[in-house]
Design a protein around this motif. Structure first.
Motif, PDB file in Angstrom:
ATOM      1  N   ILE A 244       0.828  -1.204   0.000  1.00 26.81           N
ATOM      2  CA  ILE A 244       0.000   0.000   0.000  1.00 26.81           C
ATOM      3  C   ILE A 244       0.862   1.254   0.000  1.00 26.81           C
ATOM      4  O   ILE A 244       0.615   2.210  -0.745  1.00 26.81           O
ATOM      5  CB  ILE A 244      -0.963   0.000   1.213  1.00 26.81           C
ATOM      6  N   THR A 245       1.902   1.277   0.856  1.00 25.21           N
ATOM      7  CA  THR A 245       2.755   2.475   0.913  1.00 25.21           C
ATOM      8  C   THR A 245       3.519   2.690  -0.379  1.00 25.21           C
ATOM      9  O   THR A 245       3.913   3.800  -0.710  1.00 25.21           O
ATOM     10  CB  THR A 245       3.758   2.354   2.074  1.00 25.21           C
TER      11      THR A 245
ATOM     12  N   LEU B 189      -3.955   7.093  -4.000  1.00 28.13           N
ATOM     13  CA  LEU B 189      -4.994   6.384  -3.268  1.00 28.13           C
ATOM     14  C   LEU B 189      -5.723   5.384  -4.167  1.00 28.13           C
ATOM     15  O   LEU B 189      -6.055   4.273  -3.749  1.00 28.13           O
ATOM     16  CB  LEU B 189      -6.001   7.397  -2.695  1.00 28.13           C
ATOM     17  N   GLU B 190      -5.933   5.789  -5.444  1.00 30.58           N
ATOM     18  CA  GLU B 190      -6.619   4.889  -6.368  1.00 30.58           C
ATOM     19  C   GLU B 190      -5.814   3.597  -6.589  1.00 30.58           C
ATOM     20  O   GLU B 190      -6.373   2.503  -6.657  1.00 30.58           O
ATOM     21  CB  GLU B 190      -6.861   5.583  -7.710  1.00 30.58           C
ATOM     22  N   CYS B 191      -4.489   3.759  -6.699  1.00 33.31           N
ATOM     23  CA  CYS B 191      -3.628   2.579  -6.881  1.00 33.31           C
ATOM     24  C   CYS B 191      -3.677   1.673  -5.656  1.00 33.31           C
ATOM     25  O   CYS B 191      -3.673   0.441  -5.781  1.00 33.31           O
ATOM     26  CB  CYS B 191      -2.199   3.001  -7.166  1.00 33.31           C
ATOM     27  N   ALA B 192      -3.728   2.274  -4.467  1.00 30.50           N
ATOM     28  CA  ALA B 192      -3.814   1.479  -3.244  1.00 30.50           C
ATOM     29  C   ALA B 192      -5.106   0.675  -3.214  1.00 30.50           C
ATOM     30  O   ALA B 192      -5.130  -0.498  -2.807  1.00 30.50           O
ATOM     31  CB  ALA B 192      -3.727   2.388  -2.018  1.00 30.50           C
ATOM     32  N   GLU B 193      -6.204   1.308  -3.639  1.00 31.95           N
ATOM     33  CA  GLU B 193      -7.470   0.590  -3.708  1.00 31.95           C
ATOM     34  C   GLU B 193      -7.400  -0.570  -4.696  1.00 31.95           C
ATOM     35  O   GLU B 193      -7.920  -1.661  -4.434  1.00 31.95           O
ATOM     36  CB  GLU B 193      -8.592   1.557  -4.111  1.00 31.95           C
ATOM     37  N   GLU B 194      -6.751  -0.356  -5.845  1.00 32.64           N
ATOM     38  CA  GLU B 194      -6.598  -1.425  -6.834  1.00 32.64           C
ATOM     39  C   GLU B 194      -5.796  -2.590  -6.263  1.00 32.64           C
ATOM     40  O   GLU B 194      -6.092  -3.763  -6.519  1.00 32.64           O
ATOM     41  CB  GLU B 194      -5.924  -0.881  -8.097  1.00 32.64           C
ATOM     42  N   ILE B 195      -4.759  -2.262  -5.477  1.00 30.82           N
ATOM     43  CA  ILE B 195      -3.940  -3.314  -4.874  1.00 30.82           C
ATOM     44  C   ILE B 195      -4.777  -4.179  -3.941  1.00 30.82           C
ATOM     45  O   ILE B 195      -4.701  -5.408  -3.950  1.00 30.82           O
ATOM     46  CB  ILE B 195      -2.749  -2.689  -4.127  1.00 30.82           C
ATOM     47  N   LEU B 196      -5.630  -3.524  -3.118  1.00 31.66           N
ATOM     48  CA  LEU B 196      -6.465  -4.280  -2.195  1.00 31.66           C
ATOM     49  C   LEU B 196      -7.517  -5.109  -2.933  1.00 31.66           C
ATOM     50  O   LEU B 196      -7.814  -6.241  -2.556  1.00 31.66           O
ATOM     51  CB  LEU B 196      -7.148  -3.320  -1.218  1.00 31.66           C
ATOM     52  N   LEU B 197      -8.071  -4.542  -4.009  1.00 29.75           N
ATOM     53  CA  LEU B 197      -9.104  -5.255  -4.756  1.00 29.75           C
ATOM     54  C   LEU B 197      -8.556  -6.510  -5.439  1.00 29.75           C
ATOM     55  O   LEU B 197      -9.268  -7.481  -5.635  1.00 29.75           O
ATOM     56  CB  LEU B 197      -9.739  -4.330  -5.800  1.00 29.75           C
ATOM     57  N   HIS B 198      -7.286  -6.468  -5.819  1.00 29.25           N
ATOM     58  CA  HIS B 198      -6.663  -7.608  -6.522  1.00 29.25           C
ATOM     59  C   HIS B 198      -5.708  -8.381  -5.624  1.00 29.25           C
ATOM     60  O   HIS B 198      -4.803  -9.056  -6.100  1.00 29.25           O
ATOM     61  CB  HIS B 198      -5.920  -7.114  -7.766  1.00 29.25           C
ATOM     62  N   LEU B 199      -5.915  -8.284  -4.316  1.00 34.47           N
ATOM     63  CA  LEU B 199      -4.991  -8.906  -3.374  1.00 34.47           C
ATOM     64  C   LEU B 199      -4.983 -10.421  -3.509  1.00 34.47           C
ATOM     65  O   LEU B 199      -3.945 -11.070  -3.370  1.00 34.47           O
ATOM     66  CB  LEU B 199      -5.384  -8.497  -1.948  1.00 34.47           C
ATOM     67  N   GLU B 200      -6.144 -11.011  -3.804  1.00 38.28           N
ATOM     68  CA  GLU B 200      -6.216 -12.473  -3.936  1.00 38.28           C
ATOM     69  C   GLU B 200      -5.338 -12.971  -5.077  1.00 38.28           C
ATOM     70  O   GLU B 200      -4.778 -14.060  -5.013  1.00 38.28           O
ATOM     71  CB  GLU B 200      -7.666 -12.904  -4.176  1.00 38.28           C
ATOM     72  N   GLU B 201      -5.169 -12.138  -6.145  1.00 46.93           N
ATOM     73  CA  GLU B 201      -4.384 -12.550  -7.298  1.00 46.93           C
ATOM     74  C   GLU B 201      -2.889 -12.396  -7.052  1.00 46.93           C
ATOM     75  O   GLU B 201      -2.081 -13.095  -7.656  1.00 46.93           O
ATOM     76  CB  GLU B 201      -4.777 -11.718  -8.520  1.00 46.93           C
ATOM     77  N   THR B 202      -2.521 -11.483  -6.139  1.00 48.07           N
ATOM     78  CA  THR B 202      -1.103 -11.137  -5.972  1.00 48.07           C
ATOM     79  C   THR B 202      -0.485 -11.664  -4.685  1.00 48.07           C
ATOM     80  O   THR B 202       0.738 -11.733  -4.581  1.00 48.07           O
ATOM     81  CB  THR B 202      -0.936  -9.609  -6.009  1.00 48.07           C
TER      82      THR B 202
END
Length: 1271
Positions: free
Chosen positions: A27-28, A33-46
């Motif tokens: 996240i850091t 902020l939008e990129c951080a949200e994308e990271i959380l949304l695709h956390l299962e894939e990564t």
């Protein structure tokens, strides 16, 4: 979750905190902020630990307890429906259940409840944020103090998180850090300051006003000798490269490059020399390599994003890099005492110059790199060239000791020390790869010539390429190549070959670099020496020869490269004085095949060398012009002998016995022999790429084996070779144009497989399609799924093939057909798809209308070849079958009137009936369309069920010209001349006058001359039907009167008897060679019409005309199994019109109309097959009668080569149509079915005269030699 206690809230807070702590680095690292949200949304894939988080487990359990019962119930319901054939397919089950679940009341209530609970939990977390922040900072400080001494790591991409750090980095704090970083401060203070800097978000550091001062301070700190402090700085650099924008990383990168530049320029640092080598375990070397590695990693990453930023940023990065790499120490020192320059260390880390390849890939960066190299840093190119030259000189001076020139292989053991020679070699590899990439681009080539450091020698582009090539066979040889090679081969020969491969793939680059006489001579140098029985080059191994052959094969696979190999830069194709590359390679290959080179006797690598050089020859002899040059060497005979010898060896290989120690050796030996045997078969098969090559292949007696081999590869969808982009389509078409080729295709199983595949598509469909998902009803008459099979049949069924495959064979006409009975041959296709004359045949088809339309379309294309039409009519009475089918398609209406039912089949039959019953060119007959029209009358064309045809299909023709007027016109043509003593002069004058007449008054030439006696002979059924067709056409043209049928019959009988006297006795299994000419004599029929039905004049003309060379190419029966041809040619069944005329049509077409030639190859069709069909039937149905007369008169007056020129003109005339139909993938159908609209022989006389000037000597010489040539 009706009741939510404080314990539940605390437990959820703990779970959520654990999740956030686990992903805080991701996240850091997000820039927004939008990129951080994308990271959380695709956390299962990564995140591989996603399902181990307590919060995720809690959510999964909560969803299951709430919705599990409903989901299971819905899945059971869907499964039950699916078993009954009503529910959704398996692949849509999940989507269906998901959709039902999301639309349910329970799901909405669950989401509402979960949202309320999580809002409470998140609000509590936010309220405790400041408390957690203070606690985390205190713990972080403790951790830093505990791990300060051992925190030096080389993981440049790791960085401490700033997730809970302060959001503002004050100006005073940065000033304090600058003071603490001063070299005078204690070590612990400086380490603490550097750790604080590493823990600060890059955005805060960037926003400070003293950022530039900080960069300067860091550049100074990089020179600090303390390893721990140095590693901490490099860590900051690494995290800045990873997380910061380009304008920040640019300054960090330039500061690192500037530090390294100062480091190498300073005389105080202990930089290794070539004498001492490099010990990568030495602390100073470790620090230096870490800095260079960090620089190199960024070099390879930055091209992926610098296009989004101003060019000045990129220019600074490139400039600082080139400035660093251009540093050269004192050149006056001995080589062994030379201090290593920065480029040595960069080469050590990036041997193949990947950084330079990436920088040169995009035009955006390439222009900057090349501009700076040209203006400021050309010395970098000069030193790279110098390094290649020095390595080449060392190869010459120390070639006896391989270890001096190449690094030793250490196996899996990590190498820790590099000697001076190894460093020189690594720098050479780096220079070679850099120069190879540079030569690809136009501006890069403009940097040459370069002056070497000695100030005397200048190296041009050609000099550099010659140097590269000599490195292949002068450099130390590699270990013997085996079937499996190393993934990374750093031998000089392999590296140079890779560079040359890349240059070959770039057309403009190859033209400037490779297609030069000195370069080709460098390739051929070892071959010349071997041919002279001298040592080819110092240590020139078989491996080096294989590399040379590989590059030559790539050169020969391109038109421009093939040209220079065949003719050289000076257009010299002679094999005697200064032979070109093609001659030398052919001679060398022949010696290899005959094992006539003593140097390689007994070598295990000899078969590989042979295969490599035959591959070069194959690229040449698979083209018409290449075969023309290589014919004198009889390579087909040498390859055939080698194949037969290898085939015998493969039969003698003993069967390995289980448990025997020799199993592996025998198996390897057999694999090698089988591979060599297949290679030779493939080489022989490639002769079939051209008409004349196919004749040579047939003479070897191996055509059946080659076609079987081709079918095996064709079935696997393999391409012809690695240098060819297309498959075997063209070769199959070429083979199918001859009788022997068609028989070989049948024997190989190719035709059976093709017919079976077609039947599966037409009648069976795909096995993997569910019954519940039937395929859509075809809209087009020939469905796209059948198009490929249809075109394959069209390519296959030339008249020579049709005659061999169906002549004298009755169709089965069974009383009953099993549904499992699948056709396997062409006669079966005719029986089941074309001649549907019984209810049993109709009932045996699942898709009657589609399948029958397919058969009628195939019949329409086949009948465009008039000989095929006559054969089908004589054997199967196709016209009567179609007329009877139309009769059965009549509907009785009131008043006794009868109307034809208009449907797809009746419309298609009507078109075919008109096509096969009317003869005429584009303006002489009208073919009804196959499609219905809009409006009240969808099909205005009258249908018929008996002959004659309705008059609406007959075009109006001009009345016959008065014969007296014809005689006057011919008299005018010949009036300017008196027969002189010099017959040749008179003939030439006659030709000049003919050209002039054709330009000005082409319509006057349509008349007749001469006289003859009559003799009787029996005629075949094909000839008899051809007579009726000819008389019908003649009467339509108003050229013949009643009684003409008898006269033409007598002419053909006399002609057949006359030709029979000149036939040789041939023993052959081919049906076309069993006596008389298998087709109709279209030339005699045309001549009979030109003579207005006068049999005496026709026969007298034929008698005298038969003495001319032109008769061999205009009058096809003239040379049918003729005693004037060599026996091997007569036995082949291939007419000179194919192996000579059609061969040159393809050869000239490639030069004169290259787009059309390419279109044929892309379509899998050949110009030779369609031109053979046109010429055989004297362009009947393709040209109007007046143009047919012009064609015959032109060839008679001006020579047989004009037959080739006229075909070239026709294809040139059709260029746009050919390109269009190539794109629509129906070129074969267009060329066979469509007449030649708008073509007039007289319009192209000027162009044909130019062709005559360029090609006549070669063409006439070859045409005259058919009587005596042996090849």
């Amino acid at each position: 979750m009706a009741y939510f206690s404080s314990e539940d809230e605390a437990r959820l807070q703990s779970m959520l905190r654990q999740l956030l702590q686990s992903v805080k680095e991701k996240i850091t690292g997000a820039p927004s902020l939008e990129c951080a949200e994308e990271i959380l949304l695709h956390l299962e894939e990564t995140d591989e630990n996603f399902h181990n988080y307590e919060f995720v487990k809690y959510l999964r359990q909560y969803i299951y307890s709430t919705l599990g019962a409903m989901i299971e119930e819905e899945m059971e319901k869907c499964t039950s429906d699916q078993n009954q054939g009503e529910g959704p397919g398996y692949d849509t089950l999940v989507q269906h259940v998901t959709k039902v679940t999301q639309e349910s009341k329970e799901y909405k209530e669950m989401m509402h409840s979960l949202k309320n609970v999580m809002m409470v939990v998140v609000e509590s977390l936010i309220n405790k944020f400041e408390e957690d922040q203070i606690r985390n900072k205190e713990m972080q400080k403790k951790t830093v103090k505990e791990k300060c001494s051992n925190y030096c790591t080389d993981n440049c991409s790791d960085s401490d998180s700033s997730f809970n750090q302060s959001y503002k980095f004050s100006q005073g704090k940065l000033q304090l850090l600058l003071e603490q970083l001063d070299p005078g401060q204690p070590k612990a203070v400086r380490l603490e300051a550097m750790q604080t800097l590493c823990s600060t978000p890059p955005s805060d550091v960037l926003n400070c006003e003293n950022w530039t001062t900080l960069c300067e301070k860091l550049t100074v700190c990089l020179a600090d000798p303390d390893p721990a402090f140095n590693d901490r700085i490099l860590k900051f650099y690494a995290q800045t490269f990873t997380l910061s924008p380009l304008h920040m990383t640019k300054e960090i990168y330039t500061s690192l490059a500037r530090h390294l530049e100062l480091y190498f320029l300073s005389g105080e640092n202990h930089i290794p020399t070539l004498l001492t080598g490099v010990d990568v375990t030495h602390p100073n070397v470790i620090r230096l390599l870490k800095k260079v590695r960090l620089l190199n990693e960024y070099q390879k990453e930055v091209p992926s994003f610098w296009i989004r930023h101003p060019e000045k940023y990129m220019e600074e990065i490139v400039g600082s890099t080139l400035s660093l790499l251009s540093i050269k120490h004192d050149q006056s020192l001995l080589v062994s005492q030379k201090i290593l320059d920065p480029i040595y260390f960069l080469a050590l880390l990036d041997v193949k110059a990947v950084w330079f390849n990436k920088w040169m890939h995009a035009y955006y960066s390439r222009t900057v790199v090349l501009r700076l190299l040209e203006k400021k840093y050309k010395s970098l190119i000069t030193t790279s060239v110098q390094q290649c030259v020095q390595y080449f000189e060392s190869c010459e001076n120390m070639r006896s000791d391989v270890n001096l020139l190449r690094p030793k292989h250490c196996g899996n053991k990590q190498k820790t020390f590099y000697s001076g020679q190894e460093l020189q070699y690594i720098y050479f590899v780096h220079s070679l790869c850099l120069l190879g990439r540079l030569l690809i681009y136009t501006q890069g080539r403009k940097l040459f010539p370069v002056k070497l450091t000695n100030g005397k020698d200048s190296v041009s582009l050609t000099d550099l390429l010659v140097l590269f090539i000599r490195l292949i066979y002068y450099s130390p040889s590699c270990p013997k190549m085996t079937v499996t090679t190393h993934a990374e081969d750093y031998s000089p020969a392999s590296l140079v070959t890779e560079v040359l491969w890349i240059l070959c793939d770039q057309k403009e680059c190859a033209t400037e670099c490779l297609y030069k006489s000195p370069v080709i001579d460098a390739f051929l140098e070892p071959i010349r020496n071997l041919m002279k029985e001298t040592e080819a080059a110092p240590n020139c191994s078989e491996t080096a020869l294989i590399h040379i052959a590989d590059v030559l094969a790539r050169i020969a696979s391109v038109e421009e490269g093939l040209f220079i190999l065949l003719y050289g830069e000076n257009m010299n194709s002679s094999k005697d004085e200064n032979p070109t590359g093609a001659h030398l390679i052919a001679q060398f290959s022949k010696k290899l095949l005959d094992e006539d080179i003593s140097v390689f006797s007994g070598s295990e690598m000899l078969p590989v060398v042979k295969a490599a050089f035959i591959s070069v020859c194959r690229q040449m002899y698979s083209t018409c012009e290449g075969l023309q040059v290589l014919i004198p060497y009889n390579l087909h005979d040498s390859i055939a002998k080698a194949w037969k010898k290898t085939s015998l060896l493969s039969e003698r290989i003993p069967t390995p016995v289980e448990g025997s120690d020799s199993i592996s050796s025998v198996s390897q030996e057999s694999q090698n022999i089988m591979a060599w045997e297949e290679n030779l078969l493939d080489d022989l098969l490639n002769f079939a790429s051209t008409p004349r090559g196919l004749l040579l292949l047939q003479k070897t007696g191996s055509i059946n084996d080659c076609v079987t081999f081709m079918f095996n590869r064709y079935a696997k969808k393999l391409q012809v070779s690695r240098h060819k982009n297309f498959g075997y389509g063209v070769m199959v078409t070429q083979v199918a144009s001859t009788a022997a080729g068609a028989v070989a295709l049948r024997n190989s199983g190719f035709i059976s497989a093709l017919v079976t595949e077609l039947w599966a598509i037409l009648e069976c469909g795909r096995d993997d399609v569910r019954v519940t998902h039937p395929r859509s009803t075809p809209v087009d008459p020939i469905d796209r799924s059948c198009q490929k099979s249809f075109l394959a049949l069209v390519n296959l069924l030339s008249y020579p093939a049709v005659y061999e495959l169906i002549s004298n064979q009755d169709i089965p006409n069974k009383s009953e057909y099993s549904l499992r009975e699948v056709p396997t041959c062409i006669v079966d296709i005719i029986d089941r798809l074309i001649i549907l004359n019984s209810e049993a045949k109709i009932r045996s088809l699942f898709n009657y209308e589609q399948s029958h339309i397919f058969g009628l379309r195939l019949l329409s294309v086949l009948c465009c070849d008039l000989d095929t039409l006559l054969l089908l009519e004589s054997q199967y009475q196709v016209s009567a079958v179609l007329l009877n089918a139309q009769e059965e398609n009549v509907l009785e209406v009131d008043g006794g009137n009868r109307d034809f039912i208009i449907d797809g089949l009746s419309v298609e039959r009507n078109h075919v009936l008109v096509r096969i019953n009317l003869i005429g060119g584009p303006l002489e007959r009208i073919l009804p369309p196959r499609a219905l029209q809009k409006g009240n009358d969808p099909y205005p064309w009258p249908m018929f069920s008996s002959c004659p045809l309705p008059n609406c299909y007959l075009s109006e023709v001009t009345k016959r010209v008065d014969p007296k007027q014809d005689n006057d016109d011919i008299g005018k043509l010949l009036s300017p001349f008196k027969i002189s003593d010099k017959q040749a002069e008179w003939i030439e004058n006659c030709r000049v006058q003919f050209r002039q007449t054709m330009r000005t008054k082409p319509n006057i030439i349509s008349g007749a001359t001469t006289d003859a006696n009559v003799k009787n002979e029996s005629l075949s059924s094909v000839q008899q039907l051809g007579i009726k067709m000819t008389v019908r056409y003649g009467k339509f043209l108003n050229l013949l009167d009643d009684g003409a049928e008898n006269d033409l019959t007598l002419v053909l009988k006399h002609s057949e008897r006359f030709l029979k006297q000149q036939q040789a006795t041939i023993k052959s299994s081919l049906r076309c060679l069993q006596g008389r000419y298998p087709g109709h004599d279209w030339f005699v029929s045309s001549l009979f019409l030109m003579m207005l039905g006068d049999k005496e004049k026709t026969l007298m003309f034929l008698q005298k005309f038969s003495r001319l060379l032109t008769s061999a190419f205009l009058w096809l029966p003239r040379l049918h199994i003729s005693k004037y041809l060599p026996t091997d040619i007569s036995e082949s069944g291939i007419h000179p019109i194919y192996f000579c005329g059609a061969h040159y049509i393809e050869m000239l077409l490639k030069t004169e109309v290259p787009l059309v030639f390419s279109a044929f190859h892309m379509s899998g069709f050949t110009p030779s097959q369609i031109c053979q069909q046109w010429i055989t039937q004297c362009f009947w149905n393709y040209l109007d009668w007046i143009e047919i007369c012009h064609y015959i008169a032109t060839c008679v007056f001006l020579g047989p080569d004009y037959q080739i020129y006229i075909c070239i003109c026709i294809l040139k005339h059709l260029q746009q149509d050919i390109l269009k139909h190539t794109q629509s993938q129906d070129l074969q159908i267009f060329l066979k079915e469509e007449a030649l609209h708008g073509f007039r022989v007289s319009d192209y006389f000027e162009y044909m005269e130019n062709l005559e000037q360029n090609y006549r000597p070669m063409l006439l010489q070859d045409m005259k030699s058919i009587r005596v040539q042996s090849t």
